[in-house]
Design a protein around this motif. Sequence first.
Motif, PDB file in Angstrom:
ATOM      1  N   ILE A   1      -1.682   5.009  -1.956  1.00  0.00           N
ATOM      2  CA  ILE A   1      -0.467   4.191  -1.851  1.00  0.00           C
ATOM      3  C   ILE A   1       0.429   4.413  -3.060  1.00  0.00           C
ATOM      4  N   GLY A   2      -0.181   4.731  -4.216  1.00  0.00           N
ATOM      5  CA  GLY A   2       0.601   4.988  -5.427  1.00  0.00           C
ATOM      6  C   GLY A   2       0.731   3.795  -6.334  1.00  0.00           C
ATOM      7  N   LEU A   3      -0.299   2.947  -6.389  1.00  0.00           N
ATOM      8  CA  LEU A   3      -0.199   1.728  -7.196  1.00  0.00           C
ATOM      9  C   LEU A   3      -0.161   2.005  -8.692  1.00  0.00           C
ATOM     10  N   HIS A   4      -0.488   3.229  -9.077  1.00  0.00           N
ATOM     11  CA  HIS A   4      -0.352   3.599 -10.487  1.00  0.00           C
ATOM     12  C   HIS A   4       1.107   3.924 -10.829  1.00  0.00           C
ATOM     13  N   LYS A   5       1.930   4.133  -9.784  1.00  0.00           N
ATOM     14  CA  LYS A   5       3.336   4.487  -9.995  1.00  0.00           C
ATOM     15  C   LYS A   5       4.292   3.380  -9.577  1.00  0.00           C
ATOM     16  N   PHE A   6       3.976   2.709  -8.480  1.00  0.00           N
ATOM     17  CA  PHE A   6       4.896   1.719  -7.917  1.00  0.00           C
ATOM     18  C   PHE A   6       4.348   0.313  -8.146  1.00  0.00           C
ATOM     19  N   LYS A   7       5.145  -0.535  -8.727  1.00  0.00           N
ATOM     20  CA  LYS A   7       4.711  -1.903  -9.021  1.00  0.00           C
ATOM     21  C   LYS A   7       5.031  -2.809  -7.836  1.00  0.00           C
ATOM     22  N   GLN A   8       4.005  -3.440  -7.301  1.00  0.00           N
ATOM     23  CA  GLN A   8       4.136  -4.385  -6.185  1.00  0.00           C
ATOM     24  C   GLN A   8       5.017  -3.821  -5.063  1.00  0.00           C
ATOM     25  N   PRO A   9       4.631  -2.685  -4.509  1.00  0.00           N
ATOM     26  CA  PRO A   9       5.442  -2.073  -3.444  1.00  0.00           C
ATOM     27  C   PRO A   9       5.374  -2.858  -2.144  1.00  0.00           C
ATOM     28  N   HIS A  10       6.403  -2.673  -1.314  1.00  0.00           N
ATOM     29  CA  HIS A  10       6.386  -3.219   0.048  1.00  0.00           C
ATOM     30  C   HIS A  10       5.751  -2.166   0.934  1.00  0.00           C
ATOM     31  N   VAL A  11       4.619  -2.518   1.528  1.00  0.00           N
ATOM     32  CA  VAL A  11       3.868  -1.598   2.384  1.00  0.00           C
ATOM     33  C   VAL A  11       3.900  -2.096   3.827  1.00  0.00           C
ATOM     34  N   ILE A  12       4.251  -1.231   4.749  1.00  0.00           N
ATOM     35  CA  ILE A  12       4.115  -1.550   6.166  1.00  0.00           C
ATOM     36  C   ILE A  12       2.803  -0.943   6.654  1.00  0.00           C
ATOM     37  N   ASP A  13       1.907  -1.784   7.110  1.00  0.00           N
ATOM     38  CA  ASP A  13       0.683  -1.322   7.762  1.00  0.00           C
ATOM     39  C   ASP A  13       1.026  -1.203   9.242  1.00  0.00           C
ATOM     40  N   ALA A  14       1.298   0.017   9.665  1.00  0.00           N
ATOM     41  CA  ALA A  14       1.839   0.238  11.006  1.00  0.00           C
ATOM     42  C   ALA A  14       0.799   0.080  12.113  1.00  0.00           C
ATOM     43  N   THR A  15      -0.472   0.108  11.740  1.00  0.00           N
ATOM     44  CA  THR A  15      -1.566  -0.024  12.718  1.00  0.00           C
ATOM     45  C   THR A  15      -2.589  -0.990  12.129  1.00  0.00           C
ATOM     46  N   ALA A  16      -2.278  -2.271  12.137  1.00  0.00           N
ATOM     47  CA  ALA A  16      -3.020  -3.250  11.338  1.00  0.00           C
ATOM     48  C   ALA A  16      -4.497  -3.362  11.699  1.00  0.00           C
ATOM     49  N   GLY A  17      -4.838  -3.281  12.985  1.00  0.00           N
ATOM     50  CA  GLY A  17      -6.247  -3.356  13.375  1.00  0.00           C
ATOM     51  C   GLY A  17      -6.923  -4.627  12.898  1.00  0.00           C
ATOM     52  N   LEU A  18      -8.053  -4.488  12.209  1.00  0.00           N
ATOM     53  CA  LEU A  18      -8.792  -5.640  11.715  1.00  0.00           C
ATOM     54  C   LEU A  18      -8.239  -6.170  10.390  1.00  0.00           C
ATOM     55  N   GLY A  19      -7.197  -5.533   9.874  1.00  0.00           N
ATOM     56  CA  GLY A  19      -6.494  -6.073   8.714  1.00  0.00           C
ATOM     57  C   GLY A  19      -7.171  -5.886   7.372  1.00  0.00           C
ATOM     58  N   ARG A  20      -8.243  -5.113   7.324  1.00  0.00           N
ATOM     59  CA  ARG A  20      -8.977  -4.997   6.062  1.00  0.00           C
ATOM     60  C   ARG A  20      -8.160  -4.298   4.984  1.00  0.00           C
ATOM     61  N   GLU A  21      -7.506  -3.181   5.354  1.00  0.00           N
ATOM     62  CA  GLU A  21      -6.705  -2.473   4.360  1.00  0.00           C
ATOM     63  C   GLU A  21      -5.514  -3.312   3.912  1.00  0.00           C
ATOM     64  N   SER A  22      -4.898  -4.018   4.848  1.00  0.00           N
ATOM     65  CA  SER A  22      -3.775  -4.895   4.491  1.00  0.00           C
ATOM     66  C   SER A  22      -4.203  -5.941   3.476  1.00  0.00           C
ATOM     67  N   PHE A  23      -5.373  -6.539   3.709  1.00  0.00           N
ATOM     68  CA  PHE A  23      -5.867  -7.578   2.814  1.00  0.00           C
ATOM     69  C   PHE A  23      -6.159  -7.012   1.429  1.00  0.00           C
ATOM     70  N   VAL A  24      -6.775  -5.847   1.389  1.00  0.00           N
ATOM     71  CA  VAL A  24      -7.081  -5.228   0.104  1.00  0.00           C
ATOM     72  C   VAL A  24      -5.805  -4.881  -0.650  1.00  0.00           C
ATOM     73  N   LEU A  25      -4.827  -4.304   0.048  1.00  0.00           N
ATOM     74  CA  LEU A  25      -3.567  -3.952  -0.609  1.00  0.00           C
ATOM     75  C   LEU A  25      -2.822  -5.189  -1.097  1.00  0.00           C
ATOM     76  N   ALA A  26      -2.836  -6.248  -0.301  1.00  0.00           N
ATOM     77  CA  ALA A  26      -2.190  -7.494  -0.729  1.00  0.00           C
ATOM     78  C   ALA A  26      -2.888  -8.082  -1.946  1.00  0.00           C
ATOM     79  N   SER A  27      -4.207  -7.943  -2.003  1.00  0.00           N
ATOM     80  CA  SER A  27      -4.948  -8.456  -3.157  1.00  0.00           C
ATOM     81  C   SER A  27      -4.614  -7.680  -4.424  1.00  0.00           C
TER      82      SER A  27
END
Length: 230
Positions: free
Chosen positions: A54-80
């Motif tokens: 995602i580039g969290l070492h470069k971008f501070k608090q980016p807006h990420v669209i999870d285009a295929t949310a599914g069970l939401g695990r990656e979304s939750f981790v990225l939000a955390s």
Amino acid sequence: MSGRYQLVQTPERLELRDTQDAKIGSVYVDFLEGKARHRQQFGGGKGQNIAKAIGLHKFKQPHVIDATAGLGRESFVLASLGCSVTMLERSPIVHALLEDAMKRALASDSAEVLETVSRMTLHLADAHAWLEQFGAVSQPDVIYCDPMFPERRKTALVQKEMRFFHAVVGADADSDSLLGLACRYAKHRVVVKRPRHAPVLAGSQPAFVIGGKAVRYDVYLGKATAQEHA
């Protein structure tokens, strides 16, 4: 819903069950415990591969669209990890499971969970249509895509979740076109999660790859970043 797979409201949560094989249990989304919560607490923070992709070492608090949310695990981790995450899920069944998990998380007494979920927004939407309508306006920093993996039989849990999802959602046959659309609207990056040895989407080679033992993240440069490197 009718058919073999049924949404069932239990006292604890909303679950998707196989009415023909009760022994294999149910599928549900949970941000209070389980895999997503474990990854939030012990997953390695910004050192884990998805954070690097995602580039969290470069971008501070980016807006990420999870285009295929599914069970939401990656979304939750990225939000955390501080991302603002817009979750898109086109299956009404999976969306209902996600919505139920969000409600339960918002009712939690865990300040950490509440802070994380407050950065997550859920939409019942097909990513193609949503990006065509809102992509230019929202200008997401990163678009994350996790197309349906082929069925694997290494563990009972993965097999169960994939069996349920293939039955109620079907295959993501339009993943190639989604990649092209995502690259049009992402400001900095498009990240695609793939099985380690799977072919790239649409035959399009990524700018770079973050690899792991079982999966890899193919990273494509968005408009702004591509112009910087031009």
